[in-house]
Design a protein around this motif. Structure first.
Motif, mmCIF file in Angstrom:
data_model
loop_
_atom_site.group_PDB
_atom_site.id
_atom_site.type_symbol
_atom_site.label_atom_id
_atom_site.label_comp_id
_atom_site.label_asym_id
_atom_site.label_seq_id
_atom_site.Cartn_x
_atom_site.Cartn_y
_atom_site.Cartn_z
ATOM 1 N N LYS A 1 20.793 0.467 31.290
ATOM 2 C CA LYS A 1 21.862 1.387 30.895
ATOM 3 C C LYS A 1 21.567 2.047 29.552
ATOM 4 O O LYS A 1 22.157 3.074 29.228
ATOM 5 N N LYS A 2 20.674 1.443 28.762
ATOM 6 C CA LYS A 2 20.265 2.016 27.485
ATOM 7 C C LYS A 2 18.999 2.835 27.706
ATOM 8 O O LYS A 2 17.963 2.307 28.096
ATOM 9 N N THR B 1 24.963 4.709 32.315
ATOM 10 C CA THR B 1 25.960 3.654 32.536
ATOM 11 C C THR B 1 26.925 4.026 33.652
ATOM 12 O O THR B 1 27.212 3.210 34.547
ATOM 13 N N ASP C 1 22.995 7.631 27.512
ATOM 14 C CA ASP C 1 23.520 6.311 27.847
ATOM 15 C C ASP C 1 24.798 6.407 28.678
ATOM 16 O O ASP C 1 25.036 5.588 29.572
#
Length: 321
Positions: free
Chosen positions: A257-258, A243, A239
């Motif tokens: 982003k996850k 991100t 992550d």
């Protein structure tokens, strides 16, 4: 509306035009060619979906606009993109009329393209250690020897080659060598800074165990089957990379982003002349505790998505950490 010139020099668009018609080459403007007696307005390079929009219903959209405005619409190739050229022998006002009609069509075509990015590369943790490859190969052989599962294994390219096992973090769109270099630079910076600080004292041993499909699909109608990856730190690092990469550049469109941790072992995308989905229910149940081994989390790579050999992906970057 767009201002224009009455000579071969370019017209200059006002600020309102620049904001409304962002797809036009407003620096060049609407140009009149004295010799050919024709007005011309170019677009900036557009994503290829503009051609799909123009040729819908056997070019009906283009024909109707041409008939209504007395303009000619031409689509020109511009490297991997397209340019739209509007010409008129009548007047600049005719071109302005065509631009007004075209504006929502062009804008929608570009949005549609962004919604379906054309990926060329991906960032991943390699999972193809000798030990994992050996265990995975034994697993596939076991399926081949099983009356219940051998038909699945016989589907050409459904199951991944052992050398291609990986854990995907981000899909990338890198259309130029400059974009490839930017992706390498950004990823290396993230590893050397954010990731390095995060995993100083962390347990890097990652276990690959059990089978599953994505939560938004049913096991009896899935396109993808993957092995679970179990380790808290790998979720944090995955992550973190996703991100930070998305925040620092625009080379990973359409990504979350996850990260969903998974090591894909089967995907119908690569199968020729086969159903789009398959039933993985019994596979998941029977091999829920099957261990493919452990991998030490110490390397990340950028792989090319296309143009690879059948046994492994081509890495444009491998970064140890």
């Amino acid at each position: 509306m767009l201002s224009n010139s009455t000579s071969s020099a370019s017209g200059v668009a006002d600020e309102e035009d620049r904001q409304r018609f962002v797809w036009l080459d407003t620096e060049r403007g609407c140009v009149y060619n004295e010799k050919k007696k024709i007005w011309t307005q170019h677009s900036i390079p557009l994503l290829p979906y503009i051609k799909n929009a123009m040729q819908a219903n056997k070019w009906k959209v283009r024909r109707e606009i041409e008939a209504e405005t007395a303009c000619k619409l031409i689509i020109m190739r511009d490297k991997k993109n397209q340019k739209l050229v509007i010409t008129s022998k009548e007047s600049a006002e005719n071109i302005s009329q065509a631009i007004e009609i075209l504006n929502p069509i062009v804008e929608q075509s570009q949005i549609a393209k962004h919604a379906r990015p054309s990926y060329t590369h991906f960032i991943a943790f390699p999972m193809n250690t000798d030990g994992v490859q050996a265990t995975y190969s034994a697993f596939v052989q076991e399926l081949k020897d099983s009356e219940e599962f051998k038909a699945l294994v016989e589907l050409d390219r459904l199951f991944y080659a052992p050398g291609k096992l990986h854990l995907t973090l981000l899909m990338l769109t890198l259309n130029t060598s400059e974009e490839e270099e930017e992706a390498k630079r950004v990823l290396c910076s993230i590893i050397d800074n954010e990731v390095h600080e995060q995993i100083k004292e962390a347990d890097r041993s990652v276990e690959i165990k059990g089978l599953a499909c994505f939560k938004n699909t049913k096991a009896d109608k899935t396109r993808v089957l993957f092995a679970n990856v179990q380790n808290n730190i790998i979720q944090i690092v995955s992550d973190l990379i996703a991100t930070a990469f998305i925040a620092q550049c625009s080379l990973a469109p359409g990504n979350r982003k996850k990260v969903t941790l998974h090591m894909t072992i089967a995907n119908t995308l690569h199968v020729r002349k086969a159903p789009k989905v398959f039933d993985a229910t019994k596979l998941i149940e029977q091999y829920k505790d099957y261990s493919f081994g452990n991998v030490t989390l110490n390397k990340v790579a950028i792989y090319a998505l296309h143009g690879n050999g059948k046994d492994e992906y081509t890495a444009i970057l491998q970064k140890d950490f």
